[in-house]
Design a protein around this motif. Structure first.
Motif, short mmCIF file in Angstrom:
data_model
loop_
_atom_site.label_atom_id
_atom_site.label_comp_id
_atom_site.label_asym_id
_atom_site.label_seq_id
_atom_site.Cartn_x
_atom_site.Cartn_y
_atom_site.Cartn_z
N LYS A 137 0.81 -1.17 0.18
CA LYS A 137 0.17 0.03 -0.05
C LYS A 137 0.96 1.31 -0.13
CE LYS A 137 -0.68 0.20 5.14
NZ LYS A 137 -1.76 0.20 6.14
N GLY A 138 2.16 1.05 0.54
CA GLY A 138 2.89 2.05 0.65
C GLY A 138 3.60 2.75 -0.87
N GLU A 139 3.39 1.80 -1.86
CA GLU A 139 3.94 1.96 -3.15
C GLU A 139 2.80 1.75 -4.09
OE1 GLU A 139 8.47 0.50 -2.11
OE2 GLU A 139 7.31 -0.39 -3.82
N ALA A 140 1.64 1.74 -3.75
CA ALA A 140 0.26 1.51 -4.61
C ALA A 140 0.09 2.21 -5.91
CB ALA A 140 -0.86 1.62 -3.95
N ILE B 233 2.84 0.47 -8.33
CA ILE B 233 2.57 -0.88 -8.78
C ILE B 233 1.68 -1.03 -9.97
CG2 ILE B 233 1.93 -2.91 -7.92
CD1 ILE B 233 4.56 -2.24 -6.49
N PRO B 234 2.02 -1.24 -11.01
CA PRO B 234 1.30 -1.20 -12.40
C PRO B 234 0.13 -2.36 -11.94
CG PRO B 234 3.44 -1.42 -13.02
CD PRO B 234 3.71 -1.77 -11.48
N GLY B 235 -1.09 -1.98 -12.36
CA GLY B 235 -2.25 -2.82 -12.22
C GLY B 235 -2.75 -3.23 -11.05
N ILE B 236 -2.20 -2.67 -9.90
CA ILE B 236 -2.45 -3.11 -8.53
C ILE B 236 -4.00 -3.05 -8.21
CG2 ILE B 236 -2.22 -0.98 -7.63
CD1 ILE B 236 -0.99 -2.37 -4.96
N ASP B 237 -4.72 -4.07 -7.93
CA ASP B 237 -6.09 -4.46 -7.37
C ASP B 237 -6.27 -4.14 -5.90
OD1 ASP B 237 -7.19 -5.08 -9.98
OD2 ASP B 237 -5.80 -6.80 -9.80
N ARG B 238 -5.27 -4.74 -5.10
CA ARG B 238 -5.30 -4.77 -3.71
C ARG B 238 -4.13 -4.22 -2.93
NH1 ARG B 238 -6.43 -10.09 -0.06
NH2 ARG B 238 -6.16 -9.18 1.97
N PRO B 239 -4.24 -3.22 -2.41
CA PRO B 239 -3.18 -2.79 -1.55
C PRO B 239 -3.02 -3.40 -0.12
CG PRO B 239 -4.13 -0.90 -2.73
CD PRO B 239 -4.87 -1.99 -2.34
N VAL B 240 -1.85 -3.71 0.19
CA VAL B 240 -1.91 -4.46 1.68
C VAL B 240 -0.53 -3.89 2.47
CG1 VAL B 240 -3.00 -6.59 0.95
CG2 VAL B 240 -0.48 -6.59 0.66
N GLU C 246 1.16 -4.03 6.72
CA GLU C 246 1.53 -4.86 7.88
C GLU C 246 0.49 -5.62 8.63
OE1 GLU C 246 4.04 -6.58 10.68
OE2 GLU C 246 4.63 -5.23 9.08
N GLY C 247 0.60 -6.82 8.46
CA GLY C 247 -0.48 -7.68 9.69
C GLY C 247 -1.53 -7.94 8.55
N ASP C 248 -1.67 -7.81 7.34
CA ASP C 248 -2.69 -8.05 6.57
C ASP C 248 -2.68 -9.37 6.12
OD1 ASP C 248 -4.03 -5.81 6.57
OD2 ASP C 248 -3.19 -4.95 4.34
N SER C 249 -3.90 -10.40 5.98
CA SER C 249 -3.75 -11.67 5.42
C SER C 249 -4.06 -11.88 3.98
CB SER C 249 -4.69 -12.71 6.29
OG SER C 249 -4.37 -12.58 7.61
N VAL C 250 -3.25 -12.42 3.15
CA VAL C 250 -3.61 -12.59 1.76
C VAL C 250 -3.86 -14.28 1.54
CG1 VAL C 250 -2.55 -12.43 -0.51
CG2 VAL C 250 -1.87 -10.79 1.24
N GLU C 251 -5.04 -14.30 0.88
CA GLU C 251 -5.46 -15.71 0.78
C GLU C 251 -5.01 -16.12 -0.50
OE1 GLU C 251 -6.81 -17.28 3.43
OE2 GLU C 251 -6.91 -15.35 4.45
N LEU C 252 -4.58 -17.44 -0.79
CA LEU C 252 -4.21 -17.97 -1.98
C LEU C 252 -4.95 -19.20 -1.73
CD1 LEU C 252 -2.56 -17.97 -4.66
CD2 LEU C 252 -0.86 -19.40 -3.55
N GLY C 253 -6.13 -19.58 -2.27
CA GLY C 253 -6.89 -20.54 -2.12
C GLY C 253 -7.14 -21.06 -0.76
N ALA C 254 -6.64 -22.09 -0.14
CA ALA C 254 -6.83 -22.68 1.07
C ALA C 254 -5.71 -22.29 1.76
CB ALA C 254 -7.17 -24.21 1.09
N SER C 255 -4.70 -21.53 1.36
CA SER C 255 -3.51 -20.99 2.05
C SER C 255 -3.46 -19.68 2.39
CB SER C 255 -2.30 -21.47 1.20
OG SER C 255 -1.98 -22.73 0.94
N THR C 256 -2.86 -19.27 3.50
CA THR C 256 -2.82 -17.67 3.85
C THR C 256 -1.38 -17.33 3.87
OG1 THR C 256 -4.74 -18.01 4.97
CG2 THR C 256 -3.39 -16.34 5.43
#
Length: 255
Positions: free
Chosen positions: A80-83, A86-93, A95-105
């Motif tokens: 998010k500090g460089e949003a 970042i070309p084409g960014i959809d979701r800035p994140v 410290e402490g945010d969770s990013v889901e990749l299917g069933a993995s986090t």
């Protein structure tokens, strides 16, 4: 292991990574140094690109974003500090945010220093950290935008991870880093042994990455800034760790 990790060399000295969630088939590219190389690896694996996880804005980390998004329609997640960079960014994140990749986090940690908004992605279930240019095997990123205090804090976050955490860094700099490390930590027997192993691996063209937190704590001078022998070697006896780190980074810049 709920994720599969595919590592491949690209550009002059970058590593690309694909992270694949076994349960759902979702796949993330960690940074996009080379869109064509990423597409080749996806084809080899039979995977579909659903996400891009950017660590920072430098071209050899985000330069393939738009081409890959155009081909795959993938979601781009980045710092998010460089949003705005970042070309084409959809979701800035951040410290402490969770990013889901299917069933993995993955857990996001902010690691400013190399750039001001740099982030890393840590998969706690599999003890895997994708660290961009924050830390390398026996090295760390140049302070292009941040301060020594910021980078020391960032490296300390990585150092505090479980010892068996695998560190997937973005470049094959290990042989050069070992030469510098020996110059500031010459009495470190673990380092001497590792430097020999690295020479042997590189002579065969074998990657020296990933590394581990335990291995870096033992041999990376940038994590050993509080070590008495290292401090003596750089003329910083009794210094605060962050000050010894700053001196070590400055020495590396001119090595």
């Amino acid at each position: 292991m709920p994720i599969d990790i595919r590592q491949f060399a690209c550009l002059s000295d970058n590593y690309g990574y694909l992270v694949h969630d076994r349960e759902t088939g979702e796949t993330a590219a960690i940074d996009t140094p080379d869109a064509e190389a990423i597409n080749r690896e996806l084809e080899k694996a039979g995977w579909r690109l659903t996400h891009i996880f950017n660590t920072h804005h430098h071209f050899d980390h985000a330069g393939g974003n738009l081409a890959l998004k155009d081909k795959w329609g993938c979601e781009i997640i980045g710092p998010k500090g460089e949003a705005g960079r970042i070309p084409g960014i959809d979701r800035p994140v951040g410290e402490g945010d969770s990013v889901e990749l299917g069933a993995s986090t993955a857990i996001v940690h902010e690691t400013p220093g190399h750039t001001l908004g740099h982030i890393i992605y840590y998969f706690p279930e599999t003890h895997a950290a994708f660290v961009g240019d924050t830390i390398f095997a026996m090295g760390c990123g140049r302070l292009f935008e941040g301060t020594a205090d910021q980078m020391w804090s960032s490296l300390s976050k990585i150092a505090a991870m479980p010892a068996d955490t695998k560190i997937y860094c973005a470049h094959e700099y290990t042989k050069a880093n070992a030469a510098f490390a020996l110059s500031v930590d010459p009495d470190n027997d673990d380092l001497k042994k590792r430097a020999e192993e690295v020479d042997a691996l590189r002579a065969k063209g074998t990657p020296t990455v990933p590394t581990t937190v335990a291995l870096e704590l033992a041999t990376n001078p940038f994590l050993r800034a509080s070590d008495k022998n290292l401090q003596a070697a750089i003329g910083m006896e009794g210094a605060k760790a962050v000050d010894a780190f700053a001196k070590t980074r400055a020495l590396k810049d001119s090595f």
